[in-house]
Design a protein around this motif. Sequence first.
Motif, mmCIF file in Angstrom:
data_model
loop_
_atom_site.group_PDB
_atom_site.id
_atom_site.type_symbol
_atom_site.label_atom_id
_atom_site.label_comp_id
_atom_site.label_asym_id
_atom_site.label_seq_id
_atom_site.Cartn_x
_atom_site.Cartn_y
_atom_site.Cartn_z
ATOM 1 N N ARG A 163 41.244 53.294 64.950
ATOM 2 C CA ARG A 163 42.025 52.530 63.979
ATOM 3 C C ARG A 163 43.347 53.216 63.675
ATOM 4 O O ARG A 163 44.383 52.554 63.494
ATOM 5 C CB ARG A 163 41.217 52.334 62.703
ATOM 6 N N ALA A 164 43.344 54.538 63.621
ATOM 7 C CA ALA A 164 44.590 55.269 63.369
ATOM 8 C C ALA A 164 45.555 55.108 64.539
ATOM 9 O O ALA A 164 46.767 54.930 64.343
ATOM 10 C CB ALA A 164 44.281 56.747 63.127
ATOM 11 N N HIS A 165 45.036 55.147 65.754
ATOM 12 C CA HIS A 165 45.892 54.967 66.926
ATOM 13 C C HIS A 165 46.481 53.557 66.955
ATOM 14 O O HIS A 165 47.670 53.367 67.265
ATOM 15 C CB HIS A 165 45.094 55.236 68.195
ATOM 16 N N ALA A 166 45.663 52.556 66.631
ATOM 17 C CA ALA A 166 46.150 51.181 66.612
ATOM 18 C C ALA A 166 47.241 51.002 65.564
ATOM 19 O O ALA A 166 48.251 50.330 65.812
ATOM 20 C CB ALA A 166 44.995 50.220 66.346
ATOM 21 N N GLU A 167 47.077 51.609 64.395
ATOM 22 C CA GLU A 167 48.089 51.485 63.339
ATOM 23 C C GLU A 167 49.405 52.110 63.778
ATOM 24 O O GLU A 167 50.480 51.558 63.542
ATOM 25 C CB GLU A 167 47.559 52.150 62.065
ATOM 26 N N THR A 168 49.332 53.248 64.451
ATOM 27 C CA THR A 168 50.544 53.910 64.922
ATOM 28 C C THR A 168 51.248 53.073 65.989
ATOM 29 O O THR A 168 52.480 52.929 65.974
ATOM 30 C CB THR A 168 50.198 55.293 65.485
ATOM 31 N N VAL A 169 50.476 52.522 66.923
ATOM 32 C CA VAL A 169 51.061 51.710 67.998
ATOM 33 C C VAL A 169 51.722 50.468 67.424
ATOM 34 O O VAL A 169 52.862 50.123 67.791
ATOM 35 C CB VAL A 169 49.977 51.335 69.025
ATOM 36 N N LEU A 170 51.056 49.776 66.521
ATOM 37 C CA LEU A 170 51.601 48.534 65.988
ATOM 38 C C LEU A 170 52.804 48.791 65.095
ATOM 39 O O LEU A 170 53.752 47.995 65.086
ATOM 40 C CB LEU A 170 50.508 47.792 65.218
ATOM 41 N N ARG A 171 52.804 49.890 64.371
ATOM 42 C CA ARG A 171 53.982 50.227 63.564
ATOM 43 C C ARG A 171 55.172 50.518 64.478
ATOM 44 O O ARG A 171 56.310 50.113 64.198
ATOM 45 C CB ARG A 171 53.674 51.432 62.676
ATOM 46 N N GLY A 172 54.929 51.219 65.608
ATOM 47 C CA GLY A 172 56.006 51.462 66.560
ATOM 48 C C GLY A 172 56.483 50.190 67.237
ATOM 49 O O GLY A 172 57.683 50.023 67.502
ATOM 50 N N PHE A 173 55.552 49.269 67.511
ATOM 51 C CA PHE A 173 55.911 47.990 68.140
ATOM 52 C C PHE A 173 56.854 47.199 67.242
ATOM 53 O O PHE A 173 57.890 46.670 67.690
ATOM 54 C CB PHE A 173 54.631 47.208 68.432
ATOM 55 N N TYR A 174 56.531 47.127 65.952
ATOM 56 C CA TYR A 174 57.365 46.340 65.047
ATOM 57 C C TYR A 174 58.636 47.097 64.668
ATOM 58 O O TYR A 174 59.660 46.463 64.365
ATOM 59 C CB TYR A 174 56.565 45.949 63.808
ATOM 60 N N ASP A 175 58.606 48.420 64.673
ATOM 61 C CA ASP A 175 59.854 49.172 64.462
ATOM 62 C C ASP A 175 60.850 48.896 65.585
ATOM 63 O O ASP A 175 62.062 48.761 65.351
ATOM 64 C CB ASP A 175 59.548 50.670 64.389
ATOM 65 N N PHE A 176 60.338 48.818 66.822
ATOM 66 C CA PHE A 176 61.207 48.523 67.953
ATOM 67 C C PHE A 176 61.849 47.149 67.809
ATOM 68 O O PHE A 176 63.074 46.997 67.977
ATOM 69 C CB PHE A 176 60.404 48.596 69.252
ATOM 70 N N HIS A 177 61.055 46.124 67.488
ATOM 71 C CA HIS A 177 61.616 44.779 67.358
ATOM 72 C C HIS A 177 62.450 44.637 66.091
ATOM 73 O O HIS A 177 63.357 43.790 66.044
ATOM 74 C CB HIS A 177 60.490 43.750 67.376
ATOM 75 N N LEU A 178 62.157 45.463 65.073
ATOM 76 C CA LEU A 178 62.997 45.436 63.876
ATOM 77 C C LEU A 178 64.391 45.965 64.195
ATOM 78 O O LEU A 178 65.406 45.398 63.751
ATOM 79 C CB LEU A 178 62.346 46.269 62.773
ATOM 80 N N ASP A 179 64.473 47.027 64.987
ATOM 81 C CA ASP A 179 65.772 47.560 65.387
ATOM 82 C C ASP A 179 66.506 46.606 66.334
ATOM 83 O O ASP A 179 67.733 46.495 66.285
ATOM 84 C CB ASP A 179 65.600 48.913 66.063
ATOM 85 N N ALA A 180 65.737 45.928 67.201
ATOM 86 C CA ALA A 180 66.352 45.007 68.152
ATOM 87 C C ALA A 180 66.712 43.672 67.519
ATOM 88 O O ALA A 180 67.428 42.870 68.139
ATOM 89 C CB ALA A 180 65.415 44.782 69.343
ATOM 90 N N GLY A 181 66.229 43.397 66.325
ATOM 91 C CA GLY A 181 66.501 42.128 65.667
ATOM 92 C C GLY A 181 65.721 40.966 66.224
ATOM 93 O O GLY A 181 66.088 39.801 65.998
ATOM 94 N N SER A 182 64.625 41.258 66.929
ATOM 95 C CA SER A 182 63.825 40.186 67.530
ATOM 96 C C SER A 182 62.487 39.977 66.852
ATOM 97 O O SER A 182 61.676 39.181 67.324
ATOM 98 C CB SER A 182 63.575 40.520 69.013
#
Length: 406
Positions: free
Chosen positions: A130-149
Amino acid sequence: MIEDEELQRDLATLAVAPVGELQATGDGWLPFRLVDPAGVPVEAVSVFFHDLQAAGRSEATLRSYGMDLLRWFRFLWAIGVGWERAGRVEARDFCRWMQVAGKPARAHWRHPEVRPAPAATVVPYAPSVRAHAETVLRGFYDFHLDAGSGPLMNPFPLDRARRGRRAHAHHNPMEPYRDERTGRYRPTVPSRVPRAVPDAEFNEIFARLPSHRDRALVAFYISTGARASELLSATQGGVDPGRQLIAVVRKGSRVVQELPASTDAFVWLRLYQAQFEGLVPRGRRQPLWWTVRAPLTPLNYHAAHRIFERAVAAAGSAATLHALRHTAAYRMAEDPHLPLTDVQFVLGHALLTTTQIYVTPRQEAVVRRVLAHHAQQTAKAAERVIPSPAPGYRPETLRVLFGGAP
């Protein structure tokens, strides 16, 4: 303001279907892709994989991240919410679902004839998963937040205590630094003492290995402390018996590193090479480890794992292949003539604090020493001489006070 449908979402009756798939493409530009239930690739995940690949992440990392993203997308497909519209409520419910609902019951891929466990006995996801999944998903949305997508806010935010203040603002200089960038929905992962294989148990497993190749593999694992995938990356030109070194490709950095190994490991390796002389291709860049059954192909991780599993089952043990790495680390860390920094270098740890976990005494050693202590105390008590009472005391009075004969 929370909407009505968010308040009415019943996770207890939610059925997350195993739809979609993480496909291995065989393409070096995109080793894995996530497809939806209709078989259409999820472009948001593919773009994220491109970014990870540009950052130097390995294919194994892409696959690991993809499995967490597949689990998240299956949850979103079950509740009917698009990934770009997911918010804090969906992230919260997903973390609750992983914690309570547990893994879906399905047959093992190696043993499809075995029925899966009933739903009542399904084990929830481990805190580390669960900790690994939370880290991956936070990184996934951080990437799209920076990209504006993606959404304007990350559904997996940092902890409330972290926001609005400087990191390590009240850090005690006498204590080690801790990562304060903790996610709000990140579970606490308990620290576990690595399990080592006792010497008697290892000897029994080693005696059950059927071939020289298997004995050479296990001997290298137990003496070098290399990971399973790292040792399988060795080539024929990477072996130097004269210097007792074997070159492997490190898992994280992908750097080629020479590791010292025991003399026994090279003896078993020579017996294995003599047995397969003329049967496998020769060359400095050719793989060192091959299958023993025709057609001869390079040995992969799953085959090596299965080899050790069969020997462990025959020996009646519960050891794992990765436990050999822990056993080697414990053996090196317990040697007073071997500095801990040398152990760190051999194991390939980036931080010395990671290597320090092997300074913790092994459970079987602690139990053995404590039982020896109890036995010693019992022997001392048996040897203790009870002094005779001073003259003048009445025997019947002493019998009442102390019981039995005075």
